[in-house]
Design an enzyme around this catalytic site. Structure first.
Site, PDB file in Angstrom:
ATOM      1  N   LYS A  84       0.585  -1.601   0.709  1.00  6.48           N
ATOM      2  CA  LYS A  84      -0.116   0.005  -0.561  1.00  6.48           C
ATOM      3  C   LYS A  84       0.833   1.568  -0.196  1.00  6.48           C
ATOM      4  O   LYS A  84       1.551   0.649   0.429  1.00  6.48           O
ATOM      5  CB  LYS A  84      -1.387   0.412   1.295  1.00  6.48           C
ATOM      6  CG  LYS A  84      -1.898   0.903   1.172  1.00  6.48           C
ATOM      7  CD  LYS A  84      -3.168   1.062   2.812  1.00  6.48           C
ATOM      8  CE  LYS A  84      -4.014   1.586   2.520  1.00  6.48           C
ATOM      9  NZ  LYS A  84      -4.543   1.854   3.635  1.00  6.48           N
ATOM     10  N   SER A 159      -9.383   1.747   2.928  1.00  5.55           N
ATOM     11  CA  SER A 159      -8.770   2.648   2.520  1.00  5.55           C
ATOM     12  C   SER A 159      -8.054   1.447   1.889  1.00  5.55           C
ATOM     13  O   SER A 159      -7.061   1.798   0.460  1.00  5.55           O
ATOM     14  CB  SER A 159      -7.576   3.596   2.790  1.00  5.55           C
ATOM     15  OG  SER A 159      -7.095   2.481   3.887  1.00  5.55           O
ATOM     16  N   SER A 183      -9.567  -1.153   7.307  1.00  7.69           N
ATOM     17  CA  SER A 183      -9.159  -0.418   5.822  1.00  7.69           C
ATOM     18  C   SER A 183      -8.447  -1.585   5.426  1.00  7.69           C
ATOM     19  O   SER A 183      -8.613  -1.911   3.768  1.00  7.69           O
ATOM     20  CB  SER A 183      -7.917   1.077   6.042  1.00  7.69           C
ATOM     21  OG  SER A 183      -8.567   1.430   5.957  1.00  7.69           O
TER      22      SER A 183
END
Length: 473
Positions: A84, A159, A183
């Site tokens: 990420k 997210s 997330s």
């Protein structure tokens, strides 16, 4: 892409590891297969912000040379992964999904990536996300809207939307996400893969761009439960660079994956088993039946504070995120997306006394959760009340044509376990009649990942493989 290269993408990490160790496949050809897949799919899905193709090829060649010489580093050696784009990578663009960090290249690596690189993993790139990890849609105004592999008109969740989309689209073998309000687990649930939020402090957050210091977690998003266990084995443990990282012993996370769950007690959380869409309710109840068929005892537990943890984590995040972003909000407010800027503005108006009360309420939630687990091995709950909604839809309508707030229908199922810090595993339970993923969570005691993974692995074996998403054009 040849049939052989295409087949390489169907293997999970555990299978790849054995084939790489035995030299049945090479890290170089495997990496080339993944890079070709990214090139084919990412214009549609926008799962990546940065693709590190040259570095990936270099790391793959190094891994191949080491394996040929018998210098085997372990199950991730030669395996192509993605991070990420909150995870610092020295000299590599790390944006946080923002315009503000649009040219930021850290001068050091995050501990998570240091440990994965030391284990021989190959870095494919940095995955797209909701800006600064502050949202659950991954509709990023600066780097592109991430799309769900099962339906490109729907959100992947967030997210860590790019990390989950890359797993399901077969454009990474494993990924790292972060979880502050859900997330990791939200995109895993909505995209149909496995996401593990470890116990708070289990995994170092040094070099991971923060959203809320006392809520942030880093963890794996993978195809299978075993893959999540293999990833956690590498990244877990104390880190002298992170004073909040735990000194708790790191166990063998794969030790109990084959043991089954006969005799275990599983608690269904009353507060998270209502207002479910028809497809989620049907799939969740079928999953409970599967757990019963495996020999587990299923009963109901209550954690009343979970009805308030969305507010609790919201207030805590408003304050902690503002502290991180305060300077940029003074000097560059126009460079934030509208939704993230609004949340930071709310933080400006939230009194410190509310933050203190939220932290006190958080402690009560943990006490209730621990009481509920006193005579249960794990707890379970749906991963979301709904399947992935359409991109841009703030509200949907249920079967009775009642308006349902999308954020409330998703976030209330996950945020409570960021407040309590307990480990929570998101795992698919099937597909809805529309062909969209549905999932549940398995929640454990603090540092109880071994048991959580044990239950997840037993359920996964009984469930069988999910149908793959439609081919991405």
């Amino acid at each position: 892409m040849s049939t052989l290269l295409s087949e390489l993408l169907d293997f999970d990490v555990a299978t790849l590891s054995a084939k790489l160790r035995d030299r049945d496949i090479s890290p170089v050809e495997l990496t080339e297969a993944y890079l070709a897949r990214i090139e084919r799919t990412d214009a549609t899905l926008r799962a990546y912000i940065t693709v590190t193709d040259d570095l990936a090829r270099k790391m793959a060649k190094k891994a191949e040379a080491e394996i040929v010489k018998g210098k085997w580093r372990g199950p991730l050696h030669g395996v192509p992964i993605a991070l990420k784009d909150l995870v610092f990578t020295k000299g590599i663009l790390t944006t946080g999904g923002s315009k503000i960090l649009g040219d930021f290249k850290p001068d050091h690596d995050a501990t998570v990536w240091t440990r994965l690189a030391r284990a021989g993993a190959v870095l494919l790139g940095k995955t797209n996300l909701h800006e600064f990890a502050y949202g659950i849609t991954s509709s990023n105004p600066h780097w592109g809207i991430v799309r769900n592999p099962y339906d490109h008109e729907r959100i992947p969740g967030g997210s860590s939307g790019g990390s989950a989309a890359a797993i399901v689209a077969r454009s990474a073998a494993a990924t790292i996400g972060t979880d502050t309000g859900g997330s990791i687990r939200i995109p895993a649930t909505l995209c149909g893969c496995v996401g593990l939020k470890p116990t708070w402090s289990r995994v170092s957050r040094y070099g991971v761009l923060p959203l809320a210091y006392t809520l942030d977690h880093a963890g794996p998003i993978t195809r299978t439960v075993r893959d999540a266990a293999l990833m956690l084995q590498v990244i877990a443990g104390v880190d002298r660079n992170d004073s909040t990282s735990s000194r708790e012993r790191v166990p063998d996370y794969t030790a109990n994956l084959e043991r089954g769950i006969s005799g275990m007690r599983v608690g269904v959380i009353r507060e998270l088993n209502d207002k479910l869409s028809a497809e989620v309710s049907t799939s969740f109840n079928a999953a409970l039946d599967t757990l019963r068929s495996l020999g587990a005892t299923i009963d109901e537990v209550s954690i009343p504070m979970l009805r308030h943890t969305g507010v609790i984590t919201g207030i805590i995040t408003w304050g902690e995120a503002l502290e991180i972003h305060e300077e940029w909000m003074r000097t560059r407010p126009q460079d934030y997306g509208d939704d993230v800027r609004r949340l930071l503005e709310i933080g400006m108006m939230t009194p410190a006394s509310s933050y203190v009360r939220a932290q006190r309420a958080r402690a009560r939630a943990l006490a209730q959760a621990q009481a509920a687990m006193a005579d249960h091995n794990v707890l379970v709950a749906p991963g979301s009340a709904i399947v992935a909604p359409k991109i841009g839809g703030g509200r949907i309508f249920d079967s009775q044509e009642q308006a349902v707030d999308v954020i409330e229908a998703i976030l209330r199922f996950t945020s409570g376990f960021d407040a309590t810090g307990q480990p929570a595993l998101a795992i698919p339970t099937g597909l809805s009649p529309e062909g969209l993923p549905v999932g549940m969570q398995i929640i454990g005691r603090p540092f109880g990942e071994v048991e959580v993974l044990q239950v997840g692995a037993a359920y996964e074996r009984a469930r069988g493989a999910l149908p793959p998403p439609p081919e991405i054009q």
